[in-house]
Scaffold this motif. Structure first.
Motif, PDB file in Angstrom:
ATOM      1  N   MET A   9       0.872  -1.173   0.000  1.00  0.00           N
ATOM      2  CA  MET A   9       0.000   0.000   0.000  1.00  0.00           C
ATOM      3  C   MET A   9       0.907   1.221   0.000  1.00  0.00           C
ATOM      4  O   MET A   9       1.937   1.235   0.683  1.00  0.00           O
ATOM      5  N   VAL A  10       0.521   2.261  -0.774  1.00  0.00           N
ATOM      6  CA  VAL A  10       1.386   3.434  -0.934  1.00  0.00           C
ATOM      7  C   VAL A  10       0.622   4.722  -0.638  1.00  0.00           C
ATOM      8  O   VAL A  10      -0.422   4.983  -1.241  1.00  0.00           O
ATOM      9  N   MET A  11       1.159   5.521   0.281  1.00  0.00           N
ATOM     10  CA  MET A  11       0.634   6.855   0.560  1.00  0.00           C
ATOM     11  C   MET A  11       1.405   7.838  -0.316  1.00  0.00           C
ATOM     12  O   MET A  11       2.615   7.993  -0.157  1.00  0.00           O
ATOM     13  N   ILE A  12       0.697   8.486  -1.252  1.00  0.00           N
ATOM     14  CA  ILE A  12       1.303   9.458  -2.166  1.00  0.00           C
ATOM     15  C   ILE A  12       0.913  10.847  -1.681  1.00  0.00           C
ATOM     16  O   ILE A  12      -0.271  11.176  -1.608  1.00  0.00           O
ATOM     17  N   GLU A  13       1.915  11.657  -1.364  1.00  0.00           N
ATOM     18  CA  GLU A  13       1.692  13.014  -0.857  1.00  0.00           C
ATOM     19  C   GLU A  13       2.074  14.027  -1.929  1.00  0.00           C
ATOM     20  O   GLU A  13       3.018  13.800  -2.682  1.00  0.00           O
ATOM     21  N   ASP A  14       1.362  15.177  -1.963  1.00  0.00           N
ATOM     22  CA  ASP A  14       1.668  16.199  -2.966  1.00  0.00           C
ATOM     23  C   ASP A  14       2.525  17.336  -2.431  1.00  0.00           C
ATOM     24  O   ASP A  14       2.823  18.283  -3.146  1.00  0.00           O
ATOM     25  N   GLY A  15       2.920  17.297  -1.148  1.00  0.00           N
ATOM     26  CA  GLY A  15       3.725  18.369  -0.569  1.00  0.00           C
ATOM     27  C   GLY A  15       2.891  19.562  -0.128  1.00  0.00           C
ATOM     28  O   GLY A  15       3.426  20.548   0.389  1.00  0.00           O
ATOM     29  N   GLN A  64       9.547   5.106   0.297  1.00  0.00           N
ATOM     30  CA  GLN A  64      10.150   4.880   1.608  1.00  0.00           C
ATOM     31  C   GLN A  64       9.289   3.875   2.362  1.00  0.00           C
ATOM     32  O   GLN A  64       8.081   4.074   2.489  1.00  0.00           O
ATOM     33  N   LEU A  65       9.909   2.817   2.870  1.00  0.00           N
ATOM     34  CA  LEU A  65       9.187   1.822   3.649  1.00  0.00           C
ATOM     35  C   LEU A  65       8.870   2.404   5.027  1.00  0.00           C
ATOM     36  O   LEU A  65       9.761   2.839   5.747  1.00  0.00           O
ATOM     37  N   CYS A  66       7.585   2.429   5.375  1.00  0.00           N
ATOM     38  CA  CYS A  66       7.136   2.968   6.667  1.00  0.00           C
ATOM     39  C   CYS A  66       6.956   1.875   7.705  1.00  0.00           C
ATOM     40  O   CYS A  66       7.079   2.117   8.895  1.00  0.00           O
ATOM     41  N   GLY A  67       6.589   0.668   7.239  1.00  0.00           N
ATOM     42  CA  GLY A  67       6.321  -0.425   8.155  1.00  0.00           C
ATOM     43  C   GLY A  67       5.493  -1.492   7.473  1.00  0.00           C
ATOM     44  O   GLY A  67       5.397  -1.530   6.246  1.00  0.00           O
ATOM     45  N   VAL A  68       4.871  -2.354   8.285  1.00  0.00           N
ATOM     46  CA  VAL A  68       4.069  -3.455   7.751  1.00  0.00           C
ATOM     47  C   VAL A  68       2.776  -3.601   8.547  1.00  0.00           C
ATOM     48  O   VAL A  68       2.682  -3.189   9.700  1.00  0.00           O
ATOM     49  N   LYS A  69       1.808  -4.217   7.882  1.00  0.00           N
ATOM     50  CA  LYS A  69       0.574  -4.661   8.524  1.00  0.00           C
ATOM     51  C   LYS A  69       0.545  -6.159   8.284  1.00  0.00           C
ATOM     52  O   LYS A  69       0.883  -6.615   7.184  1.00  0.00           O
ATOM     53  N   GLN A  70       0.155  -6.941   9.296  1.00  0.00           N
ATOM     54  CA  GLN A  70       0.061  -8.385   9.084  1.00  0.00           C
ATOM     55  C   GLN A  70      -1.029  -8.996   9.937  1.00  0.00           C
ATOM     56  O   GLN A  70      -1.364  -8.490  10.997  1.00  0.00           O
ATOM     57  N   PHE A  71      -1.589 -10.100   9.402  1.00  0.00           N
ATOM     58  CA  PHE A  71      -2.627 -10.834  10.112  1.00  0.00           C
ATOM     59  C   PHE A  71      -2.757 -12.224   9.505  1.00  0.00           C
ATOM     60  O   PHE A  71      -2.231 -12.492   8.431  1.00  0.00           O
ATOM     61  N   GLN A  72      -3.450 -13.092  10.205  1.00  0.00           N
ATOM     62  CA  GLN A  72      -3.746 -14.434   9.702  1.00  0.00           C
ATOM     63  C   GLN A  72      -5.116 -14.388   9.025  1.00  0.00           C
ATOM     64  O   GLN A  72      -6.066 -13.858   9.595  1.00  0.00           O
ATOM     65  N   THR A  73      -5.228 -14.962   7.838  1.00  0.00           N
ATOM     66  CA  THR A  73      -6.510 -15.013   7.144  1.00  0.00           C
ATOM     67  C   THR A  73      -7.350 -16.148   7.713  1.00  0.00           C
ATOM     68  O   THR A  73      -6.865 -16.961   8.513  1.00  0.00           O
ATOM     69  N   ARG A  78      -0.623 -16.201   6.352  1.00  0.00           N
ATOM     70  CA  ARG A  78      -0.114 -14.934   6.875  1.00  0.00           C
ATOM     71  C   ARG A  78      -0.214 -13.907   5.754  1.00  0.00           C
ATOM     72  O   ARG A  78       0.333 -14.085   4.675  1.00  0.00           O
ATOM     73  N   TYR A  79      -0.922 -12.824   5.995  1.00  0.00           N
ATOM     74  CA  TYR A  79      -1.151 -11.762   5.019  1.00  0.00           C
ATOM     75  C   TYR A  79      -0.312 -10.564   5.441  1.00  0.00           C
ATOM     76  O   TYR A  79      -0.519 -10.012   6.530  1.00  0.00           O
ATOM     77  N   ILE A  80       0.658 -10.174   4.605  1.00  0.00           N
ATOM     78  CA  ILE A  80       1.581  -9.086   4.944  1.00  0.00           C
ATOM     79  C   ILE A  80       1.416  -7.954   3.938  1.00  0.00           C
ATOM     80  O   ILE A  80       1.439  -8.182   2.730  1.00  0.00           O
ATOM     81  N   VAL A  81       1.265  -6.733   4.457  1.00  0.00           N
ATOM     82  CA  VAL A  81       1.153  -5.539   3.627  1.00  0.00           C
ATOM     83  C   VAL A  81       2.366  -4.653   3.920  1.00  0.00           C
ATOM     84  O   VAL A  81       2.555  -4.212   5.056  1.00  0.00           O
ATOM     85  N   PHE A  82       3.189  -4.402   2.892  1.00  0.00           N
ATOM     86  CA  PHE A  82       4.315  -3.482   3.027  1.00  0.00           C
ATOM     87  C   PHE A  82       3.794  -2.071   2.794  1.00  0.00           C
ATOM     88  O   PHE A  82       3.180  -1.802   1.763  1.00  0.00           O
ATOM     89  N   LEU A  83       4.020  -1.176   3.744  1.00  0.00           N
ATOM     90  CA  LEU A  83       3.480   0.182   3.706  1.00  0.00           C
ATOM     91  C   LEU A  83       4.565   1.170   3.293  1.00  0.00           C
ATOM     92  O   LEU A  83       5.573   1.317   3.988  1.00  0.00           O
TER      93      LEU A  83
END
Length: 143
Positions: A9-15, A64-73, A78-83
């Motif tokens: 998942m990507v947060m796109i900022e416009d400044g 820029q990698l901010c962190g991860v979200k993870q959970f069991q389906t 294991r479902y991992i989201v790279f933020l």
């Protein structure tokens, strides 16, 4: 061996205080940042860049990698989201079959109709002291 699903998942900022959101219309409904699954043989960053292009029409870079979200389906995967986040992009927003995309002031997201757990996700995107959102037996942990 545990089966794992890798996504991004990507947060796109416009400044100027705005971010790109997608009004997701499939299973996870509401406003969220663009993103999707990592394909076989694809790097995590490459997958995030591809997903953003497919879902928004924007070409992003300098993620820029901010962190991860993870959970069991429910299937015990294991479902991992790279933020990721970035403020480097070019192109014009174009919606896709994943949902309408638009710019929205970041400070309005808390009041918007976002997907479940979005407030906790924002903590990972915005706070350097937080790097993981983890679900454990219906309990949300922000670490």
């Amino acid at each position: 061996m545990e089966k794992t699903i890798l996504t991004n998942m990507v947060m796109i900022e416009d400044g100027k205080g705005n971010v790109v959101v997608q009004d997701r219309i499939k299973t996870w409904k509401g406003l969220a940042f663009p993103g999707g699954k990592v394909e076989k043989g694809e790097s995590f960053v490459e997958s995030a860049i591809r997903e953003v292009k497919e879902e928004t029409g924007l070409e992003v870079s300098s993620l820029q990698l901010c962190g991860v979200k993870q959970f069991q389906t429910e299937l015990d995967e294991r479902y991992i989201v790279f933020l990721y986040k970035t403020d480097v992009y070019k192109g014009t927003l174009v919606s896709s079959d994943e949902g309408e995309v638009k710019w929205i002031p970041l400070n309005q997201l808390k009041k918007a109709d976002t997907v479940e757990d979005f407030d906790q996700l924002l903590e990972v995107f915005q706070k350097h002291s937080v790097s993981e959102l983890y679900y454990e037996q219906n309990q949300v942990n922000v670490l």
